[in-house]
Motif scaffolding. Structure first.
Motif, short mmCIF file in Angstrom:
data_model
loop_
_atom_site.label_atom_id
_atom_site.label_comp_id
_atom_site.label_asym_id
_atom_site.label_seq_id
_atom_site.Cartn_x
_atom_site.Cartn_y
_atom_site.Cartn_z
N VAL A 110 0.83 -1.21 0.00
CA VAL A 110 0.00 0.00 0.00
C VAL A 110 0.86 1.26 0.00
CG1 VAL A 110 -1.80 1.30 1.23
CG2 VAL A 110 -1.91 -1.20 1.12
N ASN A 111 2.04 1.18 0.61
CA ASN A 111 2.97 2.32 0.58
C ASN A 111 3.33 2.71 -0.85
OD1 ASN A 111 3.14 2.77 3.32
ND2 ASN A 111 4.97 1.49 3.60
N ILE A 112 3.34 1.73 -1.74
CA ILE A 112 3.63 2.01 -3.15
C ILE A 112 2.36 2.44 -3.88
CG2 ILE A 112 4.63 1.10 -5.29
CD1 ILE A 112 6.54 1.16 -2.87
N TYR A 113 1.26 1.74 -3.61
CA TYR A 113 0.00 2.06 -4.30
C TYR A 113 -0.47 3.49 -4.03
CZ TYR A 113 -0.52 -3.05 -4.86
OH TYR A 113 -0.33 -4.38 -5.18
N THR A 114 -0.20 3.99 -2.84
CA THR A 114 -0.77 5.29 -2.43
C THR A 114 0.21 6.44 -2.57
OG1 THR A 114 -0.15 4.80 -0.13
CG2 THR A 114 -2.38 4.23 -0.80
N TRP A 115 1.13 6.36 -3.51
CA TRP A 115 2.07 7.47 -3.74
C TRP A 115 1.29 8.73 -4.14
CZ3 TRP A 115 3.26 10.04 -8.43
CH2 TRP A 115 2.51 9.61 -9.53
N ARG A 116 1.87 9.90 -3.87
CA ARG A 116 1.20 11.18 -4.16
C ARG A 116 2.04 12.03 -5.10
NH1 ARG A 116 0.86 14.69 -0.01
NH2 ARG A 116 2.47 13.65 1.19
N LYS A 117 1.35 12.77 -5.95
CA LYS A 117 2.03 13.72 -6.82
C LYS A 117 2.56 14.89 -6.00
CE LYS A 117 -0.59 12.86 -11.08
NZ LYS A 117 -1.45 13.47 -12.13
N PHE A 118 3.65 15.47 -6.48
CA PHE A 118 4.25 16.64 -5.81
C PHE A 118 3.83 17.92 -6.52
CE2 PHE A 118 7.68 19.82 -5.78
CZ PHE A 118 7.75 20.07 -4.42
N PHE A 119 3.45 18.91 -5.72
CA PHE A 119 3.15 20.25 -6.25
C PHE A 119 3.95 21.26 -5.44
CE2 PHE A 119 -0.58 17.71 -7.32
CZ PHE A 119 -0.73 18.00 -8.67
N GLN A 120 4.83 21.98 -6.11
CA GLN A 120 5.67 22.93 -5.39
C GLN A 120 4.86 24.14 -4.93
OE1 GLN A 120 8.75 25.12 -7.35
NE2 GLN A 120 7.79 25.03 -9.35
N ILE A 121 5.36 24.78 -3.89
CA ILE A 121 4.74 25.99 -3.36
C ILE A 121 5.47 27.19 -3.96
CG2 ILE A 121 4.21 27.32 -1.27
CD1 ILE A 121 4.22 24.65 0.25
N ASN A 122 4.88 27.81 -4.94
CA ASN A 122 5.52 28.94 -5.63
C ASN A 122 4.48 29.97 -6.06
OD1 ASN A 122 4.29 27.47 -7.68
ND2 ASN A 122 5.95 27.74 -9.13
N ASN A 123 3.57 30.29 -5.13
CA ASN A 123 2.47 31.21 -5.45
C ASN A 123 2.96 32.58 -5.90
OD1 ASN A 123 0.58 29.23 -4.69
ND2 ASN A 123 0.73 29.83 -2.54
N THR A 124 4.00 33.09 -5.24
CA THR A 124 4.50 34.43 -5.57
C THR A 124 5.14 34.44 -6.96
OG1 THR A 124 4.93 34.83 -3.22
CG2 THR A 124 5.93 36.35 -4.79
#
Length: 257
Positions: A110-124
């Motif tokens: 499940v640790n592999i199945y539930t991987w998450r996409k990364f979104f950087q914090i760069n609002n400015t």
């Protein structure tokens, strides 16, 4: 003052002092030009100060985003390292290591199945781009590093898309065909929430044995190790850029004090 100059001009004309009047007129024009230049200089200085204040405000907000992004990256690096460890553990069982704890083995999958996409914090930075104000950043090193980090982010998203494709073909599709995911998910939820959510369910060794005989799924876990390792290298590179940018911004802001 203007009335005074007019009186002098009229008197010169009456007295037929043309040469003196011409000199006077030239002097008057020069005074007007000098006054205009002074006014323009003051206006330009005010405008430059406003632009600088706006730039410094952007830089401070970028620094705030960078600090948040570093914390965000650290979290993802830790999660990817955990996933790499889980994938290697699963691969060891594919290669003959006996499963002594079926629930622990299930949690690794499940640790592999539930991987998450990364979104950087760069609002400015996005605000600078969308508003056309990127030119306000006068420090070329800061601007260049911001743009390089954006380019790296696009490479990272491509790597994620690649892994997503591999995971769907090599992991999700075959496992969904041969395994009942409900007890697996319920056990995982029970584990991560200390019993608050989900049930401690019995798992089917027969299903996991079938999984361990599926070379396609093994290759999915092998690719997980490779691609999560690449992603972590990219995370570390972005983290280094963030730290470099913070130093550059601190130096730039300090130069204005």
């Amino acid at each position: 003052m203007i009335k005074f100059f007019r009186i002098i001009r009229k008197n010169m004309i009456k007295e037929n002092k043309v040469s003196k009047y011409i000199l006077y007129a030239i002097g008057e024009i020069l005074l007007v030009v000098i006054g205009i230049l002074i006014a323009l200089n003051i206006n330009n200085n005010n405008e430059l100060k406003q632009q600088r204040d706006k730039e410094l405000n952007y830089l401070k907000n970028i620094k705030t985003d960078l600090k948040l992004n570093i914390a965000h990256l650290n979290d993802y690096i830790t999660k990817r390292e955990t996933a790499i460890n889980s994938a290697n553990t699963i691969i060891a069982h594919y290669e003959g290591k006996p499963i002594t704890d079926l629930k622990e083995f299930s949690r690794h999958t499940v640790n592999i199945y539930t991987w998450r996409k990364f979104f950087q914090i760069n609002n400015t930075f996005q605000e600078l781009i969308n508003s056309g104000n990127l030119a306000l950043i006068s420090n070329d090193s800061i601007k260049g590093t911001l743009l390089n980090m954006e380019s790296l982010y696009k490479v990272m998203k491509d790597e994620e898309a690649h892994f997503r494709y591999d995971a769907e073909i090599l992991l999700y599709e075959p496992s969904y065909n041969i395994m009942d995911m409900n007890p697996i998910v319920q056990n995982y939820m029970h584990y991560v929430s200390n019993g608050a959510v989900g049930d401690d369910r019995e798992l089917s060794r027969k299903e996991f044995d079938a999984m361990l005989n599926d070379t396609k799924q093994k290759n999915g876990f092998v690719m997980s190790v490779y691609q999560f390792t690449v992603m972590n290298q990219q995370f570390l590179e972005m983290k280094s850029m963030c730290e470099q940018l913070i130093l550059l911004i601190d130096k730039e802001v300090a130069s204005d004090d």
